[in-house]
Scaffold this motif. Structure first.
Motif, PDB file in Angstrom:
ATOM      1  N   HIS A   9     -13.648 -25.911-153.025  1.00  0.00           N
ATOM      2  CA  HIS A   9     -13.615 -26.760-151.840  1.00  0.00           C
ATOM      3  C   HIS A   9     -14.549 -27.942-152.085  1.00  0.00           C
ATOM      4  N   THR A  10     -14.072 -29.142-151.950  1.00  0.00           N
ATOM      5  CA  THR A  10     -14.867 -30.338-152.204  1.00  0.00           C
ATOM      6  C   THR A  10     -15.456 -30.861-150.899  1.00  0.00           C
ATOM      7  N   GLN A  12     -16.911 -33.252-148.084  1.00  0.00           N
ATOM      8  CA  GLN A  12     -16.529 -34.632-147.788  1.00  0.00           C
ATOM      9  C   GLN A  12     -17.667 -35.442-147.183  1.00  0.00           C
ATOM     10  N   GLY A  13     -18.803 -34.799-146.900  1.00  0.00           N
ATOM     11  CA  GLY A  13     -19.905 -35.507-146.271  1.00  0.00           C
ATOM     12  C   GLY A  13     -21.210 -35.259-146.993  1.00  0.00           C
ATOM     13  N   TRP A  50     -14.051 -33.242-138.313  1.00  0.00           N
ATOM     14  CA  TRP A  50     -14.476 -32.546-139.516  1.00  0.00           C
ATOM     15  C   TRP A  50     -13.578 -31.344-139.810  1.00  0.00           C
ATOM     16  N   ARG A  82     -18.595 -29.082-144.520  1.00  0.00           N
ATOM     17  CA  ARG A  82     -18.704 -30.527-144.583  1.00  0.00           C
ATOM     18  C   ARG A  82     -19.494 -31.009-145.799  1.00  0.00           C
TER      19      ARG A  82
END
Length: 406
Positions: A9-10, A12-13, A50, A82
């Motif tokens: 899982h990448t 994003q924040g 989110w 996140r």
């Protein structure tokens, strides 16, 4: 996918973004865990996007299933999704710190509340606790005991908690509720949709579960090596709060009887100081589990101050956060099992009974001294349940009324 790792899982924040978002909620989110979940949905589903509605609903379901503070666990999971592990830590810290600081300051000034107006304010806070716990029992009974079977389980749990004093009775009641649910609550099992991809591998989940179990088993052993069984040494203190955080199903107010058993019964804090802090915890934003910071600060005859507050806060939160990491990779498969759903229905009904027993002793018997106190507690209950008043306003009104009565 039963035996394989989840896809990566990448995030994003950034942790800084997560910290700022949760700090805003940490200073403004009044109203307890249910209200907090509403704040989270508005902020992170509707406004910031989110996570989508389905993903958020499943996070909430997972955290309500696990022991620990549900709102803090949901926030921790949102930060994890996140911005990775640092995002999870940032979310927990920012949401928890404001209320913890306020309660530590209250503990530091406790000596000012031993007589005169200060004593009247403390008594008002104890009366607030009656109203707040009664509201919690009422609301939880409506949602978790909607039928005869679960209402009966709750009543039997009250008997078990009253017959077996301390944590032994509470643990026995939860186990009894889970077993009763396996037998009698299977008919209500529901078909559940699949959940979105989770950001934790199965290996990481198993490691978190191993750490959780190791601490639960070994901490009592190390605590027993201290100078005395009832001494509030740092390890004994950490062990007491860790066990409370490990056993409290339902979060929020349900932690009250467990903390009373682990902290008051050994003599680390008095009933009066315990209930005064619990009442004060209703007046601050953020998670109710920050009550542990207050208890850690005042624990033992001399008090531990800031180090004790840190021990209490970290120890009571750690098991719930470890369990979130442990459960995320396996949650989708586990929650579909009829037996799991049935056992949790019974255990949740037992939790209502445990809280009901605590409403009487120590909450009611320690706070209500006469008709005026009873009337004030009843007024607070009506204000919370019927008028939907914010808890901090009820705290303020009760403190002023107690001063007037005194």
């Amino acid at each position: 996918m039963a035996g394989s790792e989840r896809p990566a899982h990448t995030p994003q924040g950034s942790p800084g973004e997560v910290f700022r978002a949760f700090l805003k909620l940490g200073v403004s989110a009044f109203g307890g865990p249910i209200a907090h979940l509403g704040y989270f949905r508005d902020e992170f589903v509707t406004r910031r996007r989110w996570v989508d509605e389905a993903g958020y609903a499943d996070l909430v379901a997972l955290c309500q299933f696990l022991p620990g503070p549900a709102s803090s666990q949901v926030g921790f999971a949102l930060g994890l999704m996140r911005a990775g592990p640092l995002g999870a830590l940032a979310a927990w810290t920012a949401f928890t710190l404001p209320s913890a600081i306020l309660l530590i300051l209250f503990a530091a000034g406790a000596s000012a509340f031993e007589s005169g107006i200060g004593a009247a304010i403390v008594h008002g806070l104890k009366i607030v606790a009656v109203a707040v716990v009664a509201q919690a029992v009422f609301g939880m009974a409506r949602s978790l005991c909607p039928d005869r079977t679960r209402a009966t389980i709750a009543v039997v749990a009250v008997v078990a908690a009253a017959a077996l004093a301390g944590s032994l009775g509470q643990i026995a009641a939860i186990l009894m509720g889970g077993l009763a649910g396996l037998w009698f609550c299977r008919a209500d099992a529901a078909a559940l949709p699949p959940i979105p991809m989770v950001p934790v591998s199965r290996t990481a989940g198993l490691v978190a579960l191993a750490v959780f179990a190791a601490l639960l088993i070994l901490l009592p052993v190390f605590a027993a090596m201290g100078p005395a069984a009832n001494a509030a040494g740092p390890v004994a203190l950490f062990d007491a709060f860790y066990r409370a955080g490990s056993l409290v199903f339902g979060g929020g107010h349900v932690v009250l009887p467990l903390l009373q058993a682990f902290v008051v019964e050994p003599g680390w804090a008095s009933d009066d100081a315990f209930l005064a802090g619990y009442g004060a915890a209703q007046a601050v934003p953020g998670p109710l589990f920050t009550f542990a910071a207050y208890l850690g600060a005042i624990a033992s005859p001399q008090g531990y101050g800031l180090p004790g507050a840190v021990i209490g806060l970290v120890a009571i939160s750690l098991p719930g956060l470890l369990l979130v990491v442990a459960a995320l990779p396996f949650w989708d498969e586990f929650r579909r099992r009829v037996t799991a759903q049935a056992a949790m229905r019974g255990a949740n009904a037992a939790v209502v009974g445990i809280l009901g027993a605590a409403l009487y002793d120590p909450v009611f018997v320690s706070a209500v001294r006469g008709p005026a106190d009873f009337a004030l507690a009843l007024a607070g209950f009506v204000a919370l349940v019927v008028w939907k008043a914010p808890p901090w306003t009820v705290v303020l009104a009760s403190a002023l009324a107690s001063i007037a009565i005194a």
